[in-house]
Write an enzyme that holds these catalytic residues in place. Structure first.
Site, PDB file in Angstrom:
ATOM      1  N   PRO A  94       0.823  -1.204   0.000  1.00  0.00           N
ATOM      2  CG  PRO A  94      -0.105  -1.106   2.135  1.00  0.00           C
ATOM      3  CD  PRO A  94       0.680  -1.999   1.231  1.00  0.00           C
ATOM      4  N   GLY A  96       1.839   5.262   0.739  1.00  0.00           N
ATOM      5  CA  GLY A  96       1.511   6.300   1.723  1.00  0.00           C
ATOM      6  C   GLY A  96       1.301   5.786   3.132  1.00  0.00           C
ATOM      7  CG  LEU A  99       4.585  -0.562   4.780  1.00  0.00           C
ATOM      8  CD1 LEU A  99       3.610  -1.699   4.477  1.00  0.00           C
ATOM      9  CD2 LEU A  99       5.475  -0.953   5.974  1.00  0.00           C
ATOM     10  N   GLY A 100       7.608   2.329   2.204  1.00  0.00           N
ATOM     11  CA  GLY A 100       8.579   2.602   1.135  1.00  0.00           C
ATOM     12  C   GLY A 100       8.040   2.407  -0.269  1.00  0.00           C
ATOM     13  CB  SER A 102       7.167   6.951  -3.161  1.00  0.00           C
ATOM     14  OG  SER A 102       8.008   7.337  -2.114  1.00  0.00           O
ATOM     15  CB  ALA A 103      11.880   4.375  -1.879  1.00  0.00           C
ATOM     16  CB  ALA A 104       9.335   0.013  -3.801  1.00  0.00           C
ATOM     17  CG  ASP A 145      11.989   5.092   2.657  1.00  0.00           C
ATOM     18  OD1 ASP A 145      12.547   4.909   3.756  1.00  0.00           O
ATOM     19  OD2 ASP A 145      10.825   5.515   2.546  1.00  0.00           O
TER      20      ASP A 145
HETATM   21  C1  MEV Z   1      10.474   7.441   5.980  1.00  0.00           C
HETATM   22  O1  MEV Z   1      10.378   6.076   5.572  1.00  0.00           O
HETATM   23  C2  MEV Z   1      11.468   7.595   7.060  1.00  0.00           C
HETATM   24  C3  MEV Z   1      11.770   9.012   7.530  1.00  0.00           C
HETATM   25  O2  MEV Z   1      12.875   8.884   8.414  1.00  0.00           O
HETATM   26  C4  MEV Z   1      12.090   9.967   6.399  1.00  0.00           C
HETATM   27  C5  MEV Z   1      13.419   9.658   5.712  1.00  0.00           C
HETATM   28  O3  MEV Z   1      14.245   8.919   6.238  1.00  0.00           O
HETATM   29  O4  MEV Z   1      13.604  10.213   4.608  1.00  0.00           O
HETATM   30  C6  MEV Z   1      10.608   9.601   8.317  1.00  0.00           C
END
Ligand code: MEV
Length: 308
Positions: A94, A96, A99-100, A102-104, A145
């Site tokens: 999911p 937002g 769980l990463g 957008s980076a994935a 991420d």
């Molecule tokens: C987001 O997954 C983790 C945070 O520490 C932001 C970041 O590391 O960029 C809140």
């Protein structure tokens, strides 16, 4: 057709402090994002969710503008801009909820483009293109991420040293509960920055303590000492709550997880909504935790983090 993959991640210890240079302990999930690249007459990004659909510098739809901008930044990170590509993206976690997702997605897209350009081995390029994508959504991402999405496994990440793998001897079993409230990493990171401006040393002290917990957790993980790791997670949740990052629903999930016998539990990701991670002794316990938490959450899952 060319494919690229990026993994989702769960931060076991250290979110937010990692933005300020302290280490975070994180693990990649076996689910994430998959991109497929094929030839097209113009540069398109297509996804199952309408939200992600974009074209490079083409769209005038306001809703798509941020995605357009991120897609453009990602493509422009490659010295030879790949023109005439259609990228299809499929997200298996999911978005937002910390769980990463957008980076994935950024890593999956970058990996597919790198393969298209014959540069699959250039991991630094793939990571920096995904970071350019991430910056559009999150402002000042620490990079944890994208590092996990790219490298997989379990490791300590800090901004100076990047990703350092932690060897785990046994698989790790966790349950993740999505509280159902979406969260904005950008807003949560800005909220901590504001608090730091207003409260100064008190906030720095909390961030420092969180960084120490991440180091302690990595050592514990190395020794397969799950009790110490669980205790560090509980303490980390308390510190994050002290920064105003928990919610009544995340606190209720944390209490329920501990009542059900979890070794430790904490909010994971940026907080202000999103997900809770609970550490279990075994696969069976992780499955039982996921089931027990399901009445308090939008969705729950158990995961196995495999030794690298
Ligand atoms: C987001 O997954 C983790 C945070 O520490 C932001 C970041 O590391 O960029 C809140």
């Amino acid at each position: 057709m060319i494919q690229g993959r990026g993994r989702g991640k769960v931060i076991l210890l250290g979110e937010h402090a990692v933005v300020y240079g302290y280490p975070a302990l994180a693990a990649a999930l076996d689910r994430g994002a998959e991109a497929e690249l094929s030839a097209s007459s113009d540069d398109r990004l297509v996804s199952a969710t309408a939200l992600l659909n974009a074209r490079r510098k083409h769209s005038h739809d306001e809703k798509c503008e941020q995605i357009d901008e991120a897609f453009t930044a990602l493509l422009e990170s490659f010295s030879a801009i790949p023109l005439g590509v259609c990228l299809k993206i499929q997200l298996e976690i999911p978005p937002g909820v910390g769980l990463g997702g957008s980076a994935a997605t950024g890593i999956a897209l970058s990996a597919a483009i790198a393969a298209h350009l014959g540069r699959s081995g250039d991991l630094a390029l793939i990571e920096s293109a995904a970071l350019a994508w991430e910056r559009v959504f999150h402002g000042t991402p620490s990079g944890v991420d994208t590092a996990l999405a790219l490298h997989g496994g379990v490791g300590l990440f800090d901004k100076m040293r990047g990703f350092q793998r932690v060897d785990i001897k046994e698989p790790l079993h966790i349950a993740i509960a999505n509280s159902g409230a979406k969260t904005s990493t950008r807003e949560m990171v800005e909220a901590v920055a504001l608090r730091r401006e207003q409260e100064g040393e008190a906030v720095d002290e909390i961030l420092r303590s969180i960084g120490l917990l991440a180091k302690r957790g990595a050592l514990a993980l190395n020794d397969n000492d799950l009790l110490t790791l669980g205790e560090a997670m509980n303490e980390n949740h308390r510190l994050l709550a002290g920064l105003g990052l928990s919610t009544p629903s995340l606190d209720a999930l944390q209490r329920a997880a501990l009542n059900e016998g979890a070794l430790g539990a904490k909010l994971t990701g940026s907080g202000g909504g999103g997900a809770l991670v609970a550490l279990a002794r075994s696969r069976e316990q992780a499955e039982a935790l996921a089931l027990a938490l399901s009445s308090l959450a939008l969705e729950t899952s158990s995961y196995e983090i495999k030794p690298w």
